[in-house]
Design a protein around this motif. Structure first.
Motif, short mmCIF file in Angstrom:
data_model
loop_
_atom_site.label_atom_id
_atom_site.label_comp_id
_atom_site.label_asym_id
_atom_site.label_seq_id
_atom_site.Cartn_x
_atom_site.Cartn_y
_atom_site.Cartn_z
N ALA A 163 41.25 45.05 53.37
CA ALA A 163 42.31 44.10 53.68
C ALA A 163 42.88 43.45 52.42
O ALA A 163 44.06 43.12 52.39
CB ALA A 163 41.77 43.00 54.60
N GLU A 164 42.06 43.28 51.40
CA GLU A 164 42.52 42.59 50.19
C GLU A 164 43.32 43.52 49.27
O GLU A 164 44.23 43.07 48.57
CB GLU A 164 41.32 42.02 49.45
N GLN A 200 39.33 46.12 41.78
CA GLN A 200 39.27 45.00 40.85
C GLN A 200 39.81 43.67 41.38
O GLN A 200 39.58 42.63 40.77
CB GLN A 200 40.02 45.36 39.56
N HIS A 201 40.52 43.69 42.48
CA HIS A 201 41.13 42.46 42.99
C HIS A 201 40.65 42.13 44.40
O HIS A 201 41.40 41.55 45.20
CB HIS A 201 42.66 42.59 42.96
N SER A 202 39.41 42.49 44.69
CA SER A 202 38.87 42.30 46.03
C SER A 202 37.56 41.53 45.99
O SER A 202 36.82 41.58 45.01
CB SER A 202 38.59 43.66 46.70
N GLY A 203 37.29 40.89 47.14
CA GLY A 203 35.99 40.33 47.40
C GLY A 203 35.25 41.26 48.34
O GLY A 203 35.05 42.44 48.04
N LEU A 246 30.94 23.81 52.63
CA LEU A 246 32.05 24.01 51.70
C LEU A 246 33.41 23.79 52.35
O LEU A 246 34.42 23.72 51.65
CB LEU A 246 32.01 25.43 51.13
N GLY A 247 33.44 23.68 53.67
CA GLY A 247 34.72 23.50 54.35
C GLY A 247 35.62 24.71 54.14
O GLY A 247 35.17 25.86 54.17
N GLU A 248 36.90 24.48 53.90
CA GLU A 248 37.86 25.56 53.70
C GLU A 248 37.54 26.41 52.47
O GLU A 248 37.89 27.59 52.41
CB GLU A 248 39.28 25.00 53.56
N LYS A 249 36.85 25.82 51.51
CA LYS A 249 36.47 26.55 50.30
C LYS A 249 35.47 27.67 50.62
O LYS A 249 35.25 28.56 49.79
CB LYS A 249 35.87 25.60 49.27
N GLY A 250 34.87 27.61 51.80
CA GLY A 250 33.92 28.63 52.18
C GLY A 250 34.51 30.03 52.24
O GLY A 250 33.79 31.02 52.08
N ARG A 251 35.81 30.12 52.46
CA ARG A 251 36.47 31.43 52.48
C ARG A 251 36.29 32.17 51.15
O ARG A 251 36.25 33.40 51.10
CB ARG A 251 37.97 31.29 52.76
N GLU A 252 36.19 31.40 50.07
CA GLU A 252 36.11 32.00 48.75
C GLU A 252 34.79 32.71 48.50
O GLU A 252 34.66 33.45 47.52
CB GLU A 252 36.35 30.94 47.67
N ILE A 253 33.81 32.49 49.35
CA ILE A 253 32.55 33.21 49.20
C ILE A 253 32.79 34.70 49.37
O ILE A 253 32.33 35.53 48.58
CB ILE A 253 31.50 32.72 50.21
N HIS A 254 33.52 35.06 50.43
CA HIS A 254 33.72 36.46 50.75
C HIS A 254 35.08 37.00 50.30
O HIS A 254 35.21 38.21 50.08
CB HIS A 254 33.59 36.67 52.27
N GLU A 255 36.09 36.17 50.22
CA GLU A 255 37.44 36.65 49.94
C GLU A 255 37.89 36.24 48.54
O GLU A 255 37.60 35.15 48.07
CB GLU A 255 38.43 36.10 50.97
N HIS A 256 38.63 37.14 47.90
CA HIS A 256 39.19 36.86 46.58
C HIS A 256 40.71 36.91 46.61
O HIS A 256 41.39 36.04 46.06
CB HIS A 256 38.66 37.87 45.57
N PHE A 266 43.99 36.67 48.81
CA PHE A 266 44.43 36.15 50.11
C PHE A 266 45.85 36.60 50.46
O PHE A 266 46.48 36.03 51.35
CB PHE A 266 44.37 34.61 50.10
N ASN A 267 46.35 37.64 49.79
CA ASN A 267 47.75 38.02 49.95
C ASN A 267 48.03 38.92 51.16
O ASN A 267 49.18 39.26 51.42
CB ASN A 267 48.24 38.73 48.68
N HIS A 268 46.98 39.32 51.89
CA HIS A 268 47.18 40.23 53.02
C HIS A 268 46.46 39.68 54.25
O HIS A 268 45.46 40.27 54.71
CB HIS A 268 46.66 41.63 52.67
N PRO A 269 46.95 38.59 54.80
CA PRO A 269 46.26 37.99 55.95
C PRO A 269 46.35 38.87 57.19
O PRO A 269 47.26 39.69 57.34
CB PRO A 269 47.02 36.67 56.16
#
Length: 305
Positions: free
Chosen positions: A286-287, A278-281, A185-195, A197-200
């Motif tokens: 962290a999210e 409701q806004h987390s993966g 998935l490349g960079e899209k792989g982050r979306e598997i676990h994370e929803h 991204f506002n708190h890096p």
């Protein structure tokens, strides 16, 4: 023991274990158990150490052989049980009668194992997006990978993921298959676990060379756990033995704690509670850091009353 900038090395059962301690000594003692396997406690402490330290005596470790803890040698025996035994030895070293366990992902698996082995040492349990059964988690992860792949019009990857998820392969093969397919998935792989991204996480506290060294240590830890096989045993039946107050914090978009595992938790844990942010993966701490802190503190205060 010797002290470094933000942590201490304790010699636990013959190995140097990296331990961070935050908050007042009279706060609620909480042991944080990281996931991965091999992730280390840095990311959690970055987001939660300061917010929790008003009321919580947070103890966070890099598990044996992970990140900043001493490396596992090639000729050295190591198994999942060593992580549990290390935690119990650390509790005694710190003079803590009972503590709350806070296990994230694979750390939830360790927390449940620890509670089964040392129930009298545990006052409460907090699970954050836990994996109690890696076979079920792997199938859920493969399904989410296929959903993202479908959006990206990666038809072959969709077929590979669904084929494996719907197969009768062992837990080991399901996990290894997911690990092999995810990078496609490349960079899209982050979306598997994370929803969200506002708190890096800022990893610049250590240099790239240091992080490479930490990662290499964790790779040995991970491989040895997989070779040992104990992490592939389902712990779902252990849930019914929990007698402590227990809270499961889940992210709405988390694929690891799938529906089947949530159902077993609700069914088998007497008085167990589930709170879904409701806004987390997979990383609510962290999210949605403020919401996570509030949930943890409210649970500890409520159960103390």
């Amino acid at each position: 023991m010797k002290t470094i900038s933000n942590g201490t090395f304790f010699n636990i059962r013959g190995k140097d274990l990296y331990v961070e301690r935050h908050g007042p000594k009279d706060g609620y003692p909480v042991l944080y158990l990281h996931g991965g396997p091999g992730m280390g406690c840095y990311e959690f402490c970055y987001h939660q150490a300061n917010p929790l330290s008003d009321k919580v005596r947070l103890i966070a470790i890099d598990q044996r052989g992970c990140c900043r803890s001493e490396m596992i040698q090639e000729d050295e025996f190591f198994s999942l049980h060593d992580i549990v035994l290390d935690c119990e030895a650390l509790r005694k070293e710190l003079g803590i009668d009972k503590w709350t366990l806070l296990g994230h992902s694979f750390g939830g698996f360790i927390a449940l194992k620890y509670t089964t082995m040392f129930p009298d040492a545990v006052s409460r349990i907090l699970f954050e997006c836990p994996a109690f059964d890696f076979g079920l988690s792997a199938k859920s992860l493969l399904h989410k990978t296929s959903q993202i792949a479908e959006k990206e019009d990666m038809k072959r990857l969709v077929k590979e993921c669904l084929g494996l998820a719907e197969s009768d392969e062992s837990t080991r093969e399901l996990m290894m298959g997911f690990i092999e397919l995810r990078p496609k998935l490349g960079e899209k792989g982050r979306e598997i676990h994370e929803h969200n991204f506002n708190h890096p996480t800022d990893y610049s506290f250590y240099t790239e060379a240091e992080w490479e060294k930490f990662t290499n240590r964790s790779d040995v830890h991970n491989q040895r756990l997989m070779d040992g096989g104990l992490m592939f045993d389902s712990l779902l039946d252990n849930l019914k033995n929990i007698r402590q107050p227990a809270l499961l914090i889940n992210g709405q978009y988390d694929p690891v704690t799938c529906a089947e595992q949530l159902e077993r938790f609700c069914k088998d844990v007497r008085g167990g509670e589930v709170i879904t942010l409701q806004h987390s993966g997979h990383f609510p701490h962290a999210e949605e850091p403020e919401e996570f802190t509030n949930v943890v503190e409210e649970f500890l205060v409520r159960e103390e009353m």
